[in-house]
Design a protein around this motif. Structure first.
Motif, PDB file in Angstrom:
ATOM      1  N   GLU A   1       1.040  -1.172   0.178  1.00 30.89           N
ATOM      2  CA  GLU A   1      -0.037  -0.122  -0.003  1.00 30.89           C
ATOM      3  C   GLU A   1       0.899   1.087   0.325  1.00 30.89           C
ATOM      4  O   GLU A   1       1.970   1.359   0.611  1.00 30.89           O
ATOM      5  N   ASP A   2       0.384   2.513  -0.643  1.00 31.37           N
ATOM      6  CA  ASP A   2       1.115   3.645  -0.810  1.00 31.37           C
ATOM      7  C   ASP A   2       0.736   4.278   0.502  1.00 31.37           C
ATOM      8  O   ASP A   2      -0.476   4.510   0.836  1.00 31.37           O
TER       9      ASP A   2
ATOM     10  N   ARG B   1       1.015   7.441   1.241  1.00 35.53           N
ATOM     11  CA  ARG B   1       0.386   8.673   1.241  1.00 35.53           C
ATOM     12  C   ARG B   1      -0.979   8.710   0.872  1.00 35.53           C
ATOM     13  O   ARG B   1      -1.746   9.589   0.729  1.00 35.53           O
TER      14      ARG B   1
ATOM     15  N   LEU C   1       2.524   0.519  -4.261  1.00 37.11           N
ATOM     16  CA  LEU C   1       4.091   1.168  -4.361  1.00 37.11           C
ATOM     17  C   LEU C   1       4.847  -0.314  -5.291  1.00 37.11           C
ATOM     18  O   LEU C   1       5.578   0.336  -5.975  1.00 37.11           O
TER      19      LEU C   1
ATOM     20  N   CYS D   1       9.347   3.384   1.883  1.00 31.19           N
ATOM     21  CA  CYS D   1       9.044   4.788   1.217  1.00 31.19           C
ATOM     22  C   CYS D   1       9.258   5.831   2.308  1.00 31.19           C
ATOM     23  O   CYS D   1       8.669   5.662   3.378  1.00 31.19           O
TER      24      CYS D   1
ATOM     25  N   GLY E   1       7.939  10.138  -0.942  1.00 34.25           N
ATOM     26  CA  GLY E   1       7.261   9.402  -1.857  1.00 34.25           C
ATOM     27  C   GLY E   1       8.491   8.489  -2.530  1.00 34.25           C
ATOM     28  O   GLY E   1       8.051   7.646  -3.441  1.00 34.25           O
TER      29      GLY E   1
END
Length: 302
Positions: A187-188, A190, A196, A281, A285
């Motif tokens: 999961e990102d 942000r 990702l 990360c 980013g």
């Protein structure tokens, strides 16, 4: 555990054994551990032990094992993983289940004890499942991994192919419904919809430490739940998330937290020294990964 728990199996597995009974038993592991180890219910076995930590307490089986595992991980990580962060979290206002999200709650700073902690030396009496904690503890940094492991132990004698997932931490066994290794998206942190990276895994655990959901403001300072026991403040300077792949769900969860607390400057060297399969990360980013993680990555965002 503030997480949706998912168990997924290929179609052929659903016909092996009593599907409903096995899945209920696996899910019960999460329910039992949460009930015994929550710090948000004053009457839970953990909180009763925390109320008088310098006395012996008899505790339920899952909590006894969880506290023993937490102590083992404390020693293995030389104190970087330290469950004695209850007062630190409470001083930041995290003494109840907060409503995290875009409208981050503002909390009034409390008086903080910034003294250096001594060595944690709990005691255990296995025959009677009694613990002497010495100091109040919380199991948020290992509890979910222990629950995933416990659910795995329920399913493993019966099935060879399955996925157990709880709030981003998971264990995958065998092959997926597509007849290939399971594909797990990272999961990102942000909040982006695109992951990702995508990992291809069999018989491996995945755990992530992230500030995506549990973050809030104390006065003008943004804080989060990943406390560095060396500073007694939110740690992981410059990082937004760390994901670790390993053989054991509980150890992977602890390793992800230890790497996160290393911060952006030291995460690569720490992962390399411990030979961990990790992807991280930073707050800008930028995504990096250790050499040990490379074989698992089948897609990476550009």
């Amino acid at each position: 555990m503030a997480s949706t728990v998912t168990i997924q199996v290929p179609r052929h597995v659903a016909g092996e054994g009593d599907f409903t009974s096995l899945t209920r038993r696996a899910l019960a592991v999460f329910h039992d551990l949460e009930k015994e180890a929550t710090r948000f219910v004053a009457s839970s076995p953990l909180m009763r032990s925390n109320a008088t930590p310098t006395r012996w307490h008899r505790v339920p089986p899952r909590l006894f094992e969880a506290l023993g595992e937490a102590y083992d991980e404390y020693r293995r990580t030389r104190g970087v993983f330290d469950p004695r962060v209850v007062a630190d979290l409470e001083s930041l206002g995290y003494d109840a289940t907060l409503r995290f999200g875009a409208s981050e709650a503002r909390r009034i700073p409390r008086d903080r004890d910034v003294s250096v902690r001594g060595t944690w030396a709990p005691k255990f009496r296995r025959p009677r499942r009694e613990v002497w904690l010495g100091e109040a503890v919380e199991l948020g940094g290992i509890g979910k991994g222990l629950a995933v492991r416990g659910a795995r132990d329920v399913l493993a004698p019966h099935w060879g192919d399955y996925l157990i997932e709880a709030g981003g931490d998971c264990f995958v066994a065998g092959i997926s419904p597509e007849g290939a290794p399971w594909r797990i998206g990272v999961e990102d942190p942000r909040g982006g919809a695109t992951p990702l990276a995508v990992l291809a895994l069999s018989d491996r655990a995945v755990a992530t430490s992230s500030t995506l959901r549990r973050r809030w403001r104390v006065g003008e300072e943004q804080v989060h739940h990943l406390i560095d026991p060396r500073t007694r403040r939110s740690g992981g300077a410059g990082l937004a998330s760390v994901t670790v792949v390993g053989a054991d769900p509980a150890r992977a969860e602890v390793d992800a937290k230890v790497l996160f607390l290393a911060g952006r400057e030291d995460v690569a060297a720490t992962a390399r020294a411990q030979q961990l399969a990790a992807l991280w990360c930073d707050v800008e980013g930028r995504v990096n990964l250790s050499d040990a993680m490379t074989p698992y990555v089948i897609w990476e965002a550009t």
